[in-house]
Design a protein around this motif. Structure first.
Motif, PDB file in Angstrom:
ATOM      1  N   ALA A   2       5.850   9.077  15.539  1.00  0.00           N
ATOM      2  CA  ALA A   2       4.611   9.364  14.816  1.00  0.00           C
ATOM      3  C   ALA A   2       4.708  10.682  14.068  1.00  0.00           C
ATOM      4  O   ALA A   2       4.098  10.858  13.006  1.00  0.00           O
ATOM      5  CB  ALA A   2       3.435   9.405  15.791  1.00  0.00           C
ATOM      6  N   GLY A   3       5.501  11.606  14.601  1.00  0.00           N
ATOM      7  CA  GLY A   3       5.594  12.927  13.983  1.00  0.00           C
ATOM      8  C   GLY A   3       6.749  13.081  13.024  1.00  0.00           C
ATOM      9  O   GLY A   3       6.849  14.097  12.332  1.00  0.00           O
ATOM     10  N   SER A   4       7.635  12.081  12.988  1.00  0.00           N
ATOM     11  CA  SER A   4       8.813  12.189  12.112  1.00  0.00           C
ATOM     12  C   SER A   4       8.651  11.279  10.906  1.00  0.00           C
ATOM     13  O   SER A   4       8.180  10.160  11.017  1.00  0.00           O
ATOM     14  CB  SER A   4      10.075  11.801  12.874  1.00  0.00           C
ATOM     15  N   MET A   5       9.047  11.763   9.766  1.00  0.00           N
ATOM     16  CA  MET A   5       8.975  11.012   8.520  1.00  0.00           C
ATOM     17  C   MET A   5      10.217  11.335   7.711  1.00  0.00           C
ATOM     18  O   MET A   5      10.644  12.483   7.652  1.00  0.00           O
ATOM     19  CB  MET A   5       7.721  11.405   7.739  1.00  0.00           C
ATOM     20  N   ALA A  28       0.812  -1.219   0.000  1.00  0.00           N
ATOM     21  CA  ALA A  28       0.000   0.000   0.000  1.00  0.00           C
ATOM     22  C   ALA A  28       0.846   1.270   0.000  1.00  0.00           C
ATOM     23  O   ALA A  28       0.300   2.370   0.114  1.00  0.00           O
ATOM     24  CB  ALA A  28      -0.944  -0.002   1.193  1.00  0.00           C
ATOM     25  N   GLY A  29       2.173   1.117  -0.084  1.00  0.00           N
ATOM     26  CA  GLY A  29       3.025   2.302  -0.194  1.00  0.00           C
ATOM     27  C   GLY A  29       3.665   2.769   1.093  1.00  0.00           C
ATOM     28  O   GLY A  29       4.253   3.860   1.142  1.00  0.00           O
ATOM     29  N   PHE A  30       3.582   1.966   2.156  1.00  0.00           N
ATOM     30  CA  PHE A  30       4.247   2.329   3.409  1.00  0.00           C
ATOM     31  C   PHE A  30       5.726   1.947   3.267  1.00  0.00           C
ATOM     32  O   PHE A  30       6.124   0.813   3.514  1.00  0.00           O
ATOM     33  CB  PHE A  30       3.617   1.597   4.594  1.00  0.00           C
ATOM     34  N   SER A  31       6.535   2.909   2.871  1.00  0.00           N
ATOM     35  CA  SER A  31       7.933   2.639   2.533  1.00  0.00           C
ATOM     36  C   SER A  31       8.879   2.780   3.715  1.00  0.00           C
ATOM     37  O   SER A  31      10.044   2.395   3.632  1.00  0.00           O
ATOM     38  CB  SER A  31       8.390   3.573   1.408  1.00  0.00           C
ATOM     39  N   GLU A  32       8.398   3.325   4.831  1.00  0.00           N
ATOM     40  CA  GLU A  32       9.262   3.498   6.006  1.00  0.00           C
ATOM     41  C   GLU A  32       8.717   2.671   7.170  1.00  0.00           C
ATOM     42  O   GLU A  32       7.499   2.612   7.382  1.00  0.00           O
ATOM     43  CB  GLU A  32       9.354   4.967   6.422  1.00  0.00           C
ATOM     44  N   ARG A  33       9.615   2.029   7.911  1.00  0.00           N
ATOM     45  CA  ARG A  33       9.226   1.243   9.081  1.00  0.00           C
ATOM     46  C   ARG A  33      10.192   1.536  10.213  1.00  0.00           C
ATOM     47  O   ARG A  33      11.402   1.487  10.037  1.00  0.00           O
ATOM     48  CB  ARG A  33       9.242  -0.254   8.753  1.00  0.00           C
ATOM     49  N   VAL A  82       5.170   2.900   8.909  1.00  0.00           N
ATOM     50  CA  VAL A  82       4.720   1.894   9.869  1.00  0.00           C
ATOM     51  C   VAL A  82       5.573   2.038  11.126  1.00  0.00           C
ATOM     52  O   VAL A  82       6.806   2.035  11.054  1.00  0.00           O
ATOM     53  CB  VAL A  82       4.871   0.460   9.318  1.00  0.00           C
ATOM     54  N   VAL A  83       4.923   2.179  12.266  1.00  0.00           N
ATOM     55  CA  VAL A  83       5.617   2.156  13.555  1.00  0.00           C
ATOM     56  C   VAL A  83       5.274   0.828  14.211  1.00  0.00           C
ATOM     57  O   VAL A  83       4.120   0.557  14.516  1.00  0.00           O
ATOM     58  CB  VAL A  83       5.188   3.329  14.457  1.00  0.00           C
TER      59      VAL A  83
END
Length: 333
Positions: free
Chosen positions: A67-70, A44-49, A78-79
């Protein structure tokens, strides 16, 4: 919403929820649920974990900060939070409730917990997370259900088996789903016509009967450290996976704690331990290991689990050796 594991694939096909809470003490099913959620998120495009381990002295501010950092190159994140004892405390409870309010289509929380008791299920933080997502409770497969579970697993692997063959495997693994799954993977290599006969199953399970995890447990309960270490080394040499050994040790430690509590309330050992030959082993272990020591061993087991998952710079087999020695009543060197 509460969701059994078998419904998860169908739910993921319909779309992702912002929060998934996976709870239970069956490592195989918990792992498969988490893998399915991660795969669906990636698709679904969640490229960061980001993976967080909420152990003792964990800074719950990290959860809200994540949650606030990307990252600059990720639009969805995804956390994944692992909470080994299932108890976040006051600070953790507030942080999880706040995270539930932040949940969105671009931020997904995967919370992995052990089995939750009634008070935890009624807590504010669980209710807040449940309202925004799904609570997936993984229950053990009991002895009556095990043959059916094995049959379904065989069919999923493209195999079938005679009823007697299924019963042989069910008795061999004694409720260990991870061990059963590994045996089925071996059977895929041994089968020529996709039908597993009782003879084939007997040969397959006998090939790993020299050293088995249940023998390891019995020798540790008997405080026979030399034999227990030899068995552990044999398991490693025969290619038994570390999670299988850890599952058996952790299950026995939890069982000892539960039996000890019930003995203190006046229940007879004969009722708590049905297999007569194991009664003196359990009695011996409880006579040398106090509840606080058993609780400490569970914490060590969680540390080994963390090492298996790559979260600690330690050889998991070293941790398993220390845990085995401690269960024998010996101090690890």
């Amino acid at each position: 919403m509460k969701m059994p594991p078998r419904q998860l694939p169908q739910s993921l096909d319909k779309g992702l929820l912002p929060i998934y809470v996976v709870s239970g003490d069956e490592p195989l099913v918990v792992q498969e649920c988490c893998d399915s959620i991660r795969a669906a998120a990636k698709k679904a495009g969640f490229s960061e974990r980001e993976l967080l381990h909420a152990e003792q002295h964990f800074d719950w501010g990290q959860l809200l900060a994540s949650a606030g950092s990307m990252s600059l190159f990720a639009e969805k994140k995804v956390v994944e939070l692992r909470l080994p004892n299932g108890k976040p405390g006051d600070k953790g409870s507030k942080a999880l409730q706040e995270f539930a309010r932040l949940a969105s289509d671009d931020l997904l929380l995967l919370l992995v917990l052990p089995k939750l008791d009634r008070s935890q299920l009624n807590s504010k933080w669980i209710k807040a997370l449940d309202q925004q997502g799904a609570l997936i409770q993984v229950w053990p497969v009991d002895a009556r259900e095990m043959p059916r579970w094995i049959h379904q697993r065989l069919r999923a692997a493209g195999l079938d088996a005679e009823p007697e063959a299924i019963q042989i495997l069910a008795e061999r693994v004694e409720g260990n789903l991870l061990a059963a799954s590994q045996e089925i993977e071996k059977l895929k290599l041994l089968s020529d016509d996709n039908l597993i006969t009782a003879e084939t199953m007997n040969d397959a399970v006998a090939s790993s009967a020299r050293y088995d995890v249940f023998g390891l447990i019995d020798r540790a309960l008997a405080a026979d450290a030399d034999a227990a270490i030899k068995t552990l080394q044999g398991l490693r040499a025969e290619g038994v996976e570390a999670p299988v050994v850890l599952w058996a040790l952790a299950r026995e430690i939890r069982s000892l704690l539960e039996i000890g509590e019930k003995l203190d309330r006046g229940q007879p050992l004969q009722r708590l331990v049905r297999i007569q030959k194991r009664q003196p082993l359990v009695q011996s272990a409880l006579s040398r290991l106090q509840p606080r020591q058993l609780e400490s061993l569970l914490l060590r087991a969680r540390a080994v689990d963390n090492a298996i998952k790559g979260g600690r710079d330690q050889d998991p087999w070293t941790g398993l050796l220390e845990l085995t020695l401690n269960l024998c009543g010996k101090r690890s060197v």
